[in-house]
Write a protein that holds these residues in place. Structure first.
Motif, mmCIF file in Angstrom:
data_model
loop_
_atom_site.group_PDB
_atom_site.id
_atom_site.type_symbol
_atom_site.label_atom_id
_atom_site.label_comp_id
_atom_site.label_asym_id
_atom_site.label_seq_id
_atom_site.Cartn_x
_atom_site.Cartn_y
_atom_site.Cartn_z
ATOM 1 N N ASP A 170 0.745 -1.341 0.092
ATOM 2 C CA ASP A 170 0.316 -0.316 0.070
ATOM 3 C C ASP A 170 0.624 1.198 0.483
ATOM 4 O O ASP A 170 1.757 1.773 0.700
ATOM 5 N N TRP A 171 0.870 1.911 -1.028
ATOM 6 C CA TRP A 171 1.942 2.987 -1.577
ATOM 7 C C TRP A 171 1.408 4.313 -0.453
ATOM 8 O O TRP A 171 2.648 5.090 -0.360
ATOM 9 N N HIS A 172 -0.052 4.018 0.084
ATOM 10 C CA HIS A 172 0.056 5.576 0.915
ATOM 11 C C HIS A 172 0.621 5.001 2.046
ATOM 12 O O HIS A 172 0.596 6.419 3.196
ATOM 13 N N VAL A 173 1.148 4.017 2.346
ATOM 14 C CA VAL A 173 2.028 4.420 3.776
ATOM 15 C C VAL A 173 2.929 5.432 3.833
ATOM 16 O O VAL A 173 3.550 5.671 4.876
ATOM 17 N N ALA B 183 3.666 5.242 -12.882
ATOM 18 C CA ALA B 183 2.897 6.107 -12.388
ATOM 19 C C ALA B 183 2.251 6.896 -11.426
ATOM 20 O O ALA B 183 2.687 7.511 -10.389
ATOM 21 N N GLU B 184 1.544 5.826 -10.569
ATOM 22 C CA GLU B 184 1.207 6.146 -9.643
ATOM 23 C C GLU B 184 0.829 5.954 -8.419
ATOM 24 O O GLU B 184 1.660 6.659 -7.993
ATOM 25 N N ALA B 185 2.266 5.075 -8.268
ATOM 26 C CA ALA B 185 3.161 5.127 -7.687
ATOM 27 C C ALA B 185 4.152 5.880 -7.132
ATOM 28 O O ALA B 185 4.744 6.338 -6.253
ATOM 29 N N VAL B 186 4.704 6.343 -7.869
ATOM 30 C CA VAL B 186 5.814 7.474 -7.962
ATOM 31 C C VAL B 186 4.617 9.071 -7.109
ATOM 32 O O VAL B 186 5.162 10.130 -6.854
ATOM 33 N N ARG B 187 3.693 9.287 -8.601
ATOM 34 C CA ARG B 187 2.327 9.807 -7.599
ATOM 35 C C ARG B 187 2.122 9.792 -5.948
ATOM 36 O O ARG B 187 1.662 11.303 -5.344
ATOM 37 N N VAL B 188 1.496 8.723 -5.953
ATOM 38 C CA VAL B 188 1.387 8.759 -4.228
ATOM 39 C C VAL B 188 2.219 9.334 -3.307
ATOM 40 O O VAL B 188 2.382 10.002 -2.230
#
Length: 219
Positions: free
Chosen positions: A149-152, A174-179
């Motif tokens: 969970d990248w939000h961690v 892209a989502e991983a970098v954004r978060v």
């Protein structure tokens, strides 16, 4: 600010050349027998020469002893050591002193509680790599294609450079970098046809996708 792109687990001249030609900043070589990406010292010497001066060479080990590390350093001449096991902060300090190389400590993540050891490691390591925590029955700590969970990491206040790994591919980088606002991304299984067998087209696609996210890093 440029995003660091690391292609890990390279094992052949052909796929290494693809990664280098496509613009990988870091190329990772695995020295851990249970991994399908494990390299012999002879192969490591050859690939190390091929990568010299073209990208940062990363030697990945898992709880390796001094003799093993010494052999790897001698043949690969890595630019940085990636410690992907249960190495303690004291062990990191000893390795840095013994080999005179920067170290990148991998930290397995599942929940926010897994970040508790981070301050200790960050005081010694030169980079941190956040990877998905492996299942309890796994035979190796990474390269399993699992996403955490990248939000961690969303509000992480870390002065040290860090990379994100674990289940990344051209579709989700892209989502991983954004978060996470990570300064780098690391991929292995996400650019493979089968475990340990890199796919040239997937390597190129991942690097293209990662480069396209660089605008996200401008706050």
């Amino acid at each position: 600010m440029s995003l660091l792109v690391k292609i890990c687990g390279l094992s052949t001249r052909e796929t290494l050349d693809v990664a280098l030609q496509a613009g990988a900043d870091m190329v990772g070589f695995v020295f851990f027998p249970p991994s399908p990406r494990h390299l012999s010292l002879e192969t490591a010497r050859e690939l190390g020469r091929q990568a010299r001066g073209r990208a940062t060479k990363v030697a990945l080990t898992v709880d390796a002893d001094d003799a093993t590390l010494g052999n790897i350093v001698e043949v690969l001449q890595p630019d940085i050591l990636q410690l992907h096991g249960k190495e303690t902060v004291a062990r990191l300090r000893d390795i840095k002193r013994m080999f005179g190389l920067p170290v990148m400590k991998a930290l397995p993540v599942e929940t926010a509680a897994d970040l508790a050891p981070l301050p200790g490691y960050a005081a010694v390591a030169d980079r941190i790599l956040f990877d998905a925590r492996a299942p309890k029955d796994a035979t190796r700590p990474g390269g399993l294609g699992a996403v955490f969970d990248w939000h961690v990491l969303e509000n992480l206040d870390l002065k040290l450079p860090f990379l994100v790994s674990g289940g990344l591919n051209a579709d989700n980088v892209a989502e991983a970098v954004r978060v996470t606002r990570a300064g780098g991304v690391d991929v292995s299984s996400g650019v493979e046809r089968t475990p340990g067998v890199k796919d040239p087209e997937m390597i190129c696609a991942f690097i293209r996708a990662a480069r396209a996210t660089e605008e996200l890093m401008v706050r």
